[in-house]
Design a protein around this motif. Structure first.
Motif, PDB file in Angstrom:
ATOM      1  N   GLY A  64     -39.149 -35.168 -51.488  1.00 37.79           N
ATOM      2  CA  GLY A  64     -38.947 -36.003 -50.313  1.00 37.79           C
ATOM      3  C   GLY A  64     -39.056 -35.169 -49.063  1.00 37.79           C
ATOM      4  N   PRO A  65     -38.893 -35.786 -47.892  1.00 34.70           N
ATOM      5  CA  PRO A  65     -39.115 -35.070 -46.637  1.00 34.70           C
ATOM      6  C   PRO A  65     -37.963 -34.128 -46.269  1.00 34.70           C
ATOM      7  CG  PRO A  65     -38.420 -37.310 -46.182  1.00 34.70           C
ATOM      8  CD  PRO A  65     -38.586 -37.215 -47.670  1.00 34.70           C
ATOM      9  N   VAL A  66     -38.320 -32.976 -45.717  1.00 24.82           N
ATOM     10  CA  VAL A  66     -37.386 -32.015 -45.137  1.00 24.82           C
ATOM     11  C   VAL A  66     -37.990 -31.537 -43.830  1.00 24.82           C
ATOM     12  CG1 VAL A  66     -36.255 -29.771 -45.363  1.00 24.82           C
ATOM     13  CG2 VAL A  66     -36.500 -31.248 -47.375  1.00 24.82           C
ATOM     14  N   ARG A  67     -37.201 -31.525 -42.771  1.00 26.92           N
ATOM     15  CA  ARG A  67     -37.683 -31.018 -41.489  1.00 26.92           C
ATOM     16  C   ARG A  67     -37.154 -29.606 -41.278  1.00 26.92           C
ATOM     17  NH1 ARG A  67     -36.559 -33.945 -35.739  1.00 26.92           N
ATOM     18  NH2 ARG A  67     -34.442 -33.230 -36.195  1.00 26.92           N
ATOM     19  N   LEU A  68     -38.044 -28.703 -40.896  1.00 29.93           N
ATOM     20  CA  LEU A  68     -37.675 -27.299 -40.711  1.00 29.93           C
ATOM     21  C   LEU A  68     -38.084 -26.834 -39.323  1.00 29.93           C
ATOM     22  CD1 LEU A  68     -36.701 -24.516 -41.707  1.00 29.93           C
ATOM     23  CD2 LEU A  68     -38.985 -24.174 -42.696  1.00 29.93           C
ATOM     24  N   ARG A  69     -37.108 -26.360 -38.566  1.00 30.96           N
ATOM     25  CA  ARG A  69     -37.364 -25.743 -37.267  1.00 30.96           C
ATOM     26  C   ARG A  69     -37.238 -24.221 -37.394  1.00 30.96           C
ATOM     27  NH1 ARG A  69     -33.032 -28.415 -33.640  1.00 30.96           N
ATOM     28  NH2 ARG A  69     -32.082 -28.900 -35.655  1.00 30.96           N
ATOM     29  N   GLY A  70     -37.906 -23.510 -36.488  1.00 30.75           N
ATOM     30  CA  GLY A  70     -37.882 -22.049 -36.520  1.00 30.75           C
ATOM     31  C   GLY A  70     -39.052 -21.435 -37.257  1.00 30.75           C
ATOM     32  N   VAL A  71     -40.080 -22.229 -37.550  1.00 26.16           N
ATOM     33  CA  VAL A  71     -41.215 -21.676 -38.293  1.00 26.16           C
ATOM     34  C   VAL A  71     -42.063 -20.732 -37.443  1.00 26.16           C
ATOM     35  CG1 VAL A  71     -41.357 -23.578 -39.939  1.00 26.16           C
ATOM     36  CG2 VAL A  71     -42.626 -23.720 -37.799  1.00 26.16           C
ATOM     37  N   GLU A  72     -41.800 -20.658 -36.145  1.00 24.03           N
ATOM     38  CA  GLU A  72     -42.533 -19.690 -35.318  1.00 24.03           C
ATOM     39  C   GLU A  72     -42.264 -18.253 -35.756  1.00 24.03           C
ATOM     40  OE1 GLU A  72     -38.630 -20.432 -33.152  1.00 24.03           O
ATOM     41  OE2 GLU A  72     -40.129 -21.634 -34.237  1.00 24.03           O
ATOM     42  N   HIS A  73     -41.124 -18.025 -36.418  1.00 23.01           N
ATOM     43  CA  HIS A  73     -40.817 -16.677 -36.907  1.00 23.01           C
ATOM     44  C   HIS A  73     -41.851 -16.195 -37.922  1.00 23.01           C
ATOM     45  CE1 HIS A  73     -36.936 -16.486 -34.918  1.00 23.01           C
ATOM     46  NE2 HIS A  73     -36.586 -17.638 -35.445  1.00 23.01           N
ATOM     47  N   LEU A  74     -42.511 -17.109 -38.608  1.00 23.21           N
ATOM     48  CA  LEU A  74     -43.473 -16.738 -39.652  1.00 23.21           C
ATOM     49  C   LEU A  74     -44.620 -15.896 -39.111  1.00 23.21           C
ATOM     50  CD1 LEU A  74     -43.710 -20.159 -41.534  1.00 23.21           C
ATOM     51  CD2 LEU A  74     -42.516 -18.106 -42.315  1.00 23.21           C
ATOM     52  N   ALA A  75     -44.954 -16.047 -37.833  1.00 22.33           N
ATOM     53  CA  ALA A  75     -46.088 -15.323 -37.250  1.00 22.33           C
ATOM     54  C   ALA A  75     -45.879 -13.817 -37.264  1.00 22.33           C
ATOM     55  CB  ALA A  75     -46.336 -15.800 -35.815  1.00 22.33           C
ATOM     56  N   ARG A  76     -44.621 -13.364 -37.387  1.00 22.42           N
ATOM     57  CA  ARG A  76     -44.368 -11.929 -37.409  1.00 22.42           C
ATOM     58  C   ARG A  76     -44.704 -11.296 -38.752  1.00 22.42           C
ATOM     59  NH1 ARG A  76     -39.838 -12.917 -34.014  1.00 22.42           N
ATOM     60  NH2 ARG A  76     -38.384 -12.912 -35.744  1.00 22.42           N
ATOM     61  N   GLY A  77     -44.837 -12.105 -39.815  1.00 18.36           N
ATOM     62  CA  GLY A  77     -45.053 -11.493 -41.116  1.00 18.36           C
ATOM     63  C   GLY A  77     -46.134 -12.118 -41.970  1.00 18.36           C
ATOM     64  N   TYR A  78     -46.664 -13.274 -41.541  1.00 23.37           N
ATOM     65  CA  TYR A  78     -47.688 -13.952 -42.335  1.00 23.37           C
ATOM     66  C   TYR A  78     -48.831 -14.376 -41.413  1.00 23.37           C
ATOM     67  CZ  TYR A  78     -43.806 -14.395 -45.641  1.00 23.37           C
ATOM     68  OH  TYR A  78     -42.741 -14.142 -46.471  1.00 23.37           O
ATOM     69  N   GLU A  79     -50.054 -14.286 -41.934  1.00 21.51           N
ATOM     70  CA  GLU A  79     -51.198 -14.700 -41.128  1.00 21.51           C
ATOM     71  C   GLU A  79     -51.180 -16.205 -40.879  1.00 21.51           C
ATOM     72  OE1 GLU A  79     -54.590 -11.344 -41.993  1.00 21.51           O
ATOM     73  OE2 GLU A  79     -54.710 -13.225 -43.100  1.00 21.51           O
ATOM     74  N   ASP A  80     -50.960 -16.980 -41.912  1.00 25.60           N
ATOM     75  CA  ASP A  80     -50.964 -18.452 -41.773  1.00 25.60           C
ATOM     76  C   ASP A  80     -50.317 -19.047 -43.019  1.00 25.60           C
ATOM     77  OD1 ASP A  80     -51.413 -21.081 -41.042  1.00 25.60           O
ATOM     78  OD2 ASP A  80     -53.546 -21.059 -41.589  1.00 25.60           O
ATOM     79  N   LEU A  81     -49.037 -18.831 -43.204  1.00 28.21           N
ATOM     80  CA  LEU A  81     -48.391 -19.259 -44.446  1.00 28.21           C
ATOM     81  C   LEU A  81     -48.433 -20.767 -44.611  1.00 28.21           C
ATOM     82  CD1 LEU A  81     -46.886 -18.529 -47.002  1.00 28.21           C
ATOM     83  CD2 LEU A  81     -44.744 -18.540 -45.692  1.00 28.21           C
ATOM     84  N   THR A  82     -48.145 -21.507 -43.542  1.00 25.07           N
ATOM     85  CA  THR A  82     -48.153 -22.963 -43.681  1.00 25.07           C
ATOM     86  C   THR A  82     -49.565 -23.476 -44.003  1.00 25.07           C
ATOM     87  OG1 THR A  82     -48.391 -23.213 -41.278  1.00 25.07           O
ATOM     88  CG2 THR A  82     -46.158 -23.327 -42.186  1.00 25.07           C
ATOM     89  N   GLY A  83     -50.581 -22.899 -43.364  1.00 25.06           N
ATOM     90  CA  GLY A  83     -51.951 -23.313 -43.639  1.00 25.06           C
ATOM     91  C   GLY A  83     -52.373 -22.988 -45.062  1.00 25.06           C
ATOM     92  N   GLU A  84     -52.000 -21.796 -45.548  1.00 25.68           N
ATOM     93  CA  GLU A  84     -52.355 -21.415 -46.919  1.00 25.68           C
ATOM     94  C   GLU A  84     -51.638 -22.303 -47.931  1.00 25.68           C
ATOM     95  OE1 GLU A  84     -51.220 -17.385 -46.520  1.00 25.68           O
ATOM     96  OE2 GLU A  84     -53.254 -16.674 -46.079  1.00 25.68           O
ATOM     97  N   LEU A  85     -50.403 -22.662 -47.639  1.00 28.53           N
ATOM     98  CA  LEU A  85     -49.695 -23.580 -48.530  1.00 28.53           C
ATOM     99  C   LEU A  85     -50.366 -24.951 -48.545  1.00 28.53           C
ATOM    100  CD1 LEU A  85     -46.006 -22.582 -47.667  1.00 28.53           C
ATOM    101  CD2 LEU A  85     -47.113 -22.306 -49.896  1.00 28.53           C
ATOM    102  N   ARG A  86     -50.780 -25.443 -47.369  1.00 27.16           N
ATOM    103  CA  ARG A  86     -51.491 -26.720 -47.320  1.00 27.16           C
ATOM    104  C   ARG A  86     -52.762 -26.674 -48.173  1.00 27.16           C
ATOM    105  NH1 ARG A  86     -50.833 -26.265 -41.603  1.00 27.16           N
ATOM    106  NH2 ARG A  86     -49.087 -27.493 -40.831  1.00 27.16           N
TER     107      ARG A  86
END
Length: 455
Positions: A423-445
């Motif tokens: 089901g749906p989960v909303r997550l804030r603070g994903v801007e932190h990912l830019a410090r350690g991943y090239e595009d984690l959300t895009g790769e997961l998609r």
């Protein structure tokens, strides 16, 4: 400057996502070079008087900011494909931009090289993840000062967290890095890694031969030593594990050097956790299998103990298999063993295993700050002091939650946890990912995850 350093002012763009979990991942992901090794190799290039090309260079915030900082100082920085070339022979003594330095932690490793070149450095307050013991999660800087003072520098700390250092010359010394651990026997703590990296860089720039006793032994340091050797520095470990470095204030042999970074170890751990959580099969490619197994040996041992499975699938690939953890674990995260960055992912994986797991953190005491957010999804993690007690068989499963991540690895762990929720989960603070991943959300998609930006 081209490529990597362009568009630096834009910064991370996505701050909030909605995840619709419950879908097994399936796909192929290329793993870039190791973030923690990148910053030290860039710092080594500041020492050099010849171009340094870094292959397998990750396109992350640390790389973009370091390129911009060095560009302002007159360095020539070029990004092509997955390589970054730094020609820093003509650096000038100019002020460092506080706004840029405040975006990353890795700028602190530029200090030894700049100090050796110009005799003085004013380093504005550095940023990074708020996982330290200082108020607001601030990370300590005393270890950098303490090490450089042993090499002959003088330092003044400003009330804003800035550092001003001076040295007419750096002089070799005999330094026991256990002086910068919280426990000399355990050889662990928040100062150990940074103190070792600073000492290696300072020793390379110093006059004379330094002995660094009991150095931090992980891949970010061994990669730095390897690059220094390639640059012409006499740097080697003795039979006791001490590191002997003959300084070369002239900047090395002066010939161009090309170095391929070891694969990002924490990215591998991230995807192994994602596969286990979702019951998916993911193929990781572009791996430096000549160095990766040694760098990940402690995490590999824990994964095997849990019952996770993976297989080598070609000269540069691993196939992560969809088996969930089958056994609980009792482990300690220590500076010479499991990376502190891996702790959140091991914690998350342990929620799937039967029984009760215990994970003790000896490096960053705020590493488990994400646990209350994770518990909102239905996990049962109790943190007492520096230890987490994880009740197995209680994976993330409660939808409709609004979560907030406060640092890089917390954001990644909470994002992965959301993938397991039907089901749906909303997550804030994903801007932190830019410090350690090239595009984690895009790769997961691209691997099948349903993730939508809600900014």
């Amino acid at each position: 400057m081209t490529g990597l350093s362009q568009g630096i002012a834009a910064g991370p763009g996505v701050h909030e996502v909605t995840v619709e979990g419950g879908v097994p991942l399936s796909g192929e992901v290329r793993v870039p070079g190791f973030k923690h090794a990148l910053v030290t190799v860039v710092a080594a290039a500041v020492l050099a008087r010849a171009p340094v090309t870094i292959d397998n260079c990750p396109d992350i915030e640390e790389a973009r900011v370091l390129a911009a900082l060095l560009g302002v100082l007159g360095g020539r920085v070029e990004r092509r494909d997955r390589s970054m070339t730094l020609d820093l022979a003509d650096l000038a003594d100019k002020p460092l931009d506080p706004a840029l330095v405040g975006r990353i932690h890795g700028a602190l490793y530029l200090i030894p090289g700049l100090l050796a070149r110009f005799g003085q450095v004013h380093m504005p307050a550095a940023g990074g993840c708020p996982i330290g013991d200082e108020p607001g999660g601030g990370r300590p800087v005393g270890q950098y000062v303490g090490v450089l003072e042993r090499f002959g520098a003088t330092a003044t700390a400003g009330p804003d967290g800035s550092l001003t250092l001076r040295a007419d010359r750096l002089t070799a010394c005999d330094l026991d890095l256990r002086d910068f651990t919280a426990d000399r026997t355990l050889r662990s703590g928040p100062l150990y890694s940074g103190a070792t990296k600073t000492a290696v860089l300072a020793a390379a720039a110093a006059h004379g031969t330094s002995r660094l006793r009991c150095p931090y032994p992980k891949a970010d340091v061994t990669e730095l030593v390897r690059v220094l050797q390639e640059l012409g520095y006499d740097a080697a470990y003795d039979p006791h594990g001490d590191l002997l470095i003959e300084g070369r204030p002239d900047g090395g042999h002066g010939r161009p050097v090309r170095h391929a970074l070891v694969s990002d170890l924490i990215t591998v751990v991230t995807w192994a956790t994602a596969a286990a959580l979702t019951g998916g099969t993911v193929r990781l490619t572009g791996l430096t299998l000549d160095r990766l197994p040694a760098g990940l040996a402690p995490e590999t041992a824990v994964g095997r103990a849990m019952g996770l499975r993976w297989a080598v699938d070609g000269p540069d690939a691993l196939l992560l298999l969809p088996d969930p953890p089958r056994r609980s674990v009792d482990v300690a995260v220590v500076s010479h063993g499991i990376f502190s960055d891996s702790g959140p992912f091991l914690t998350l994986a342990a929620t799937l295993a039967p029984g009760t797991s215990f994970i003790r953190e000896t490096v960053w005491q705020r590493r488990f700050a994400f646990a209350p957010q994770l518990n909102r999804l239905g996990t049962e993690i109790r943190v007492t002091g520096s230890q987490a007690r994880i009740t197995g068989g209680r994976p993330p499963r409660i939808p409709g939650q609004d979560l907030v991540a406060g640092d890089l690895r917390a954001a990644a762990a909470l994002l992965l946890a959301s993938l397991a929720v039907p089901g749906p989960v909303r997550l804030r603070g994903v801007e932190h990912l830019a410090r350690g991943y090239e595009d984690l959300t895009g790769e997961l998609r691209r691997s099948g995850a349903r993730i939508h930006s809600t900014d």
